[in-house]
Design an enzyme around this catalytic site. Structure first.
Site, PDB file in Angstrom:
ATOM      1  N   HIS A  25       0.825  -1.215   0.000  1.00 16.66           N
ATOM      2  CA  HIS A  25       0.000   0.000   0.000  1.00 16.66           C
ATOM      3  C   HIS A  25       0.860   1.267   0.000  1.00 16.66           C
ATOM      4  CE1 HIS A  25      -3.274   2.595   1.950  1.00 16.66           C
ATOM      5  NE2 HIS A  25      -3.846   2.116   0.870  1.00 16.66           N
ATOM      6  N   LYS A  52       3.264   4.474  -1.002  1.00 14.98           N
ATOM      7  CA  LYS A  52       3.320   5.490  -2.060  1.00 14.98           C
ATOM      8  C   LYS A  52       4.647   6.224  -1.907  1.00 14.98           C
ATOM      9  CE  LYS A  52      -1.341   4.964  -1.456  1.00 14.98           C
ATOM     10  NZ  LYS A  52      -2.007   4.229  -0.387  1.00 14.98           N
ATOM     11  N   ASP A  88      16.472  10.836  -8.781  1.00 17.89           N
ATOM     12  CA  ASP A  88      17.913  11.135  -8.733  1.00 17.89           C
ATOM     13  C   ASP A  88      18.502  11.046  -7.326  1.00 17.89           C
ATOM     14  OD1 ASP A  88      18.035  11.459 -11.449  1.00 17.89           O
ATOM     15  OD2 ASP A  88      17.979  13.651 -11.401  1.00 17.89           O
ATOM     16  N   HIS A 141      -8.929  11.682   2.293  1.00 19.34           N
ATOM     17  CA  HIS A 141      -8.078  10.501   2.165  1.00 19.34           C
ATOM     18  C   HIS A 141      -6.735  10.713   2.861  1.00 19.34           C
ATOM     19  CE1 HIS A 141      -5.698   7.424  -0.241  1.00 19.34           C
ATOM     20  NE2 HIS A 141      -6.775   6.732   0.093  1.00 19.34           N
ATOM     21  N   LYS A 148      -3.751  10.909   5.514  1.00 21.75           N
ATOM     22  CA  LYS A 148      -3.328   9.999   6.585  1.00 21.75           C
ATOM     23  C   LYS A 148      -2.183  10.668   7.329  1.00 21.75           C
ATOM     24  CE  LYS A 148      -3.919   6.924   2.723  1.00 21.75           C
ATOM     25  NZ  LYS A 148      -5.120   6.179   2.965  1.00 21.75           N
ATOM     26  N   ASP A 175       1.610  17.833  19.812  1.00 18.64           N
ATOM     27  CA  ASP A 175       2.354  18.737  20.699  1.00 18.64           C
ATOM     28  C   ASP A 175       3.322  19.684  19.992  1.00 18.64           C
ATOM     29  OD1 ASP A 175       1.029  17.498  22.740  1.00 18.64           O
ATOM     30  OD2 ASP A 175       2.765  16.465  23.570  1.00 18.64           O
TER      31      ASP A 175
END
Length: 480
Positions: A215, A217, A222, A397, A399, A404
């Site tokens: 899952h 991404k 370079d 969507h 996440k 603090d």
């Protein structure tokens, strides 16, 4: 004769059931989960056995990458870690940093610059610009690369760079891209791009792989620019779904953290291709275009990966540790809220102890069944004093978590069973006040476009029929 066949069939079925129950018991997982699987297998034998075969077998003890290969893959980034000058780990975050180093050798890197992108209109033009400027290599590790207008645009950009001599490697998840035709990836392969699926699902290995998906991404260009976050390569991440705009978070990073993203990609590449890439050229010194010298700062970051074959669920451990350490506030954005017991208990404990805990989820999910399953969890959090907000300006969507004014994490990990226990995920943990304040402001802006769960009476006091349905769907939350 028929009665003999019947008795034989029943006997064989009970032998299989007994073997499955013994397998569950000897796996030594949590007693509640062991009992749940055993009861399902015994009382709903055919369906229970099928579900256990597909979703219940624990693969966490398997090693997909040998320790020797992992050490070699880490060696180059270790050199860069040693070369860092004046590395300072904040004292209050030292245990969390040490946790990741000790568990998976996820090293902290300093001198980072972070651009925060909150929608596809910001992310994809930036990505295409970086691809156009690539001169040595491009590495892409994506759950979904869709065969749509945007996916084809990115593929065209990659093909142009491959023709110019840039070495390109692409990993896509086989289940995430199930509806993508073979021709889409083959066109890139014909142009010299190395394209490989992650855990391809084929019979008879189907049952051991379908529940464990990559899952992540991650993108590296370079060795100098890295991306990590929640966006896949698909048009809906720009246009949204149906009438809902898409709200997401993706980070563009330069500096030492790119070494961590590179290491994560090369570990995955070794797994899918069995090619061990350790050349120093993939870990270049980070320079700025203006000064041609490193830009020192103490923006510290760790790239943390987790998966079902790791000895421990590192990202989940990081969430629990960060929640336990929070003293003032914890702000979380997640599209799906199906927390396992350790995370939910930590959040409820923090709230009862006086920490300002806020959870922001979409009011309308892109997965209706998951939305129903999450409602009882959100109500349980609300009853523990946690402020639960439902985002109304599109599908959220994003996440991320910020605590603090000192700690931020963002990546592919949802607050649910699947991300914490079944999927291969990647998050960056950033220890920097400036980044934390920026992410906090993003959260507060999203909160302004949200409604409190407590202001929706039908969600707090649903009818008996709805509450029963929510409870039934909650039983399946480990599988969603």
């Amino acid at each position: 004769m028929q009665s003999l066949l019947y008795i034989t069939g029943v006997t064989l079925m009970w032998i299989v059931i007994a073997m499955a129950v013994i397998h569950v018991v000897m796996d030594n997982r949590q007693p509640a989960k062991t009992m749940a699987w055993a009861l399902v297998i015994i009382f709903v034998p055919v369906i229970g056995l099928v579900f256990y075969l597909f979703f219940g077998i624990n693969h966490r003890k398997e090693r997909l990458v040998s320790q020797r290969s992992l050490d070699q893959l880490t060696k180059r980034s270790m050199l860069s870690f040693v070369e860092q000058q004046n590395l300072r780990v904040p004292e209050r975050q030292k245990q969390l940093v040490d946790l990741f180093v000790n568990q998976s050798f996820s090293l902290p890197f300093k001198d980072n610059q972070v651009d925060i992108m909150t929608d596809g209109y910001a992310f994809f033009p930036e990505l295409l610009r970086d691809i156009a400027q690539a001169s040595h290599h491009i590495h892409i590790d994506m759950y979904i690369i869709e065969d749509d207008a945007l996916g084809r645009l990115v593929a065209d950009a990659l093909i142009d760079k491959a023709r110019a001599g840039v070495h390109i490697r692409v990993i896509y998840d086989d289940v995430g891209c199930w509806n993508v035709g073979h021709a889409f990836f083959e066109r890139m392969r014909e142009e010299g791009i190395e394209v490989t699926p992650y855990l391809p699902v084929r019979f008879p290995s189907f049952t051991s792989k379908v529940n464990y998906r990559n899952h992540r991404k991650l993108i590296v260009i370079d060795g100098r620019v890295g991306y990590v976050g929640g966006m896949n390569i698909a048009l809906r991440y720009v246009k949204g779904t149906g009438e809902q705009p898409w709200r997401d978070t993706m980070l563009r990073m330069t500096g030492g953290a790119v070494y961590g993203i590179q290491r994560a990609f090369l570990v995955d590449w070794y797994f899918v291709d069995r090619t061990l890439i350790t050349d120093r050229v993939y870990y270049p010194q980070h320079l700025t275009p203006n000064t041609q010298s490193s830009t020192p700062n103490n923006c510290l970051a760790q790239i943390v990966t987790s998966g079902p074959t790791n000895p421990y669920p590192e990202i989940m451990q990081g969430y629990v540790r960060a929640i336990q350490s929070a003293r003032r506030y914890i702000y979380i954005e997640t599209p799906y809220f199906l927390p396992n017991e350790p995370v939910l208990f930590a959040l409820k404990t923090a709230s009862v102890a006086g920490v300002d805990v806020r959870i922001l989820c979409p009011r309308r999910s892109d997965a209706r069944f998951v939305e129903w399953a999450s409602r009882s969890y959100l109500r349980e959090a609300y009853e523990a004093g946690i402020k639960v907000y439902l985002y109304e300006s599109g599908f959220l969507h994003s996440k991320m978590m910020v605590c603090d004014d000192s700690l931020t994490t963002c990546g592919s990990t949802n607050v649910d069973f699947r991300s914490f226990e079944n999927n291969f995920e990647a998050n960056v943990f950033i220890y920097d006040e400036g980044i934390a304040l920026r992410m906090k402001n993003i959260f507060l802006k999203d909160q302004e476009q949200s409604v409190l769960l407590g202001d929706i009476p039908q969600r707090i006091h649903p009818s008996f029929k709805k509450r029963l349905w929510e409870s039934l769907t909650r039983l399946l939350s480990p599988l969603l």
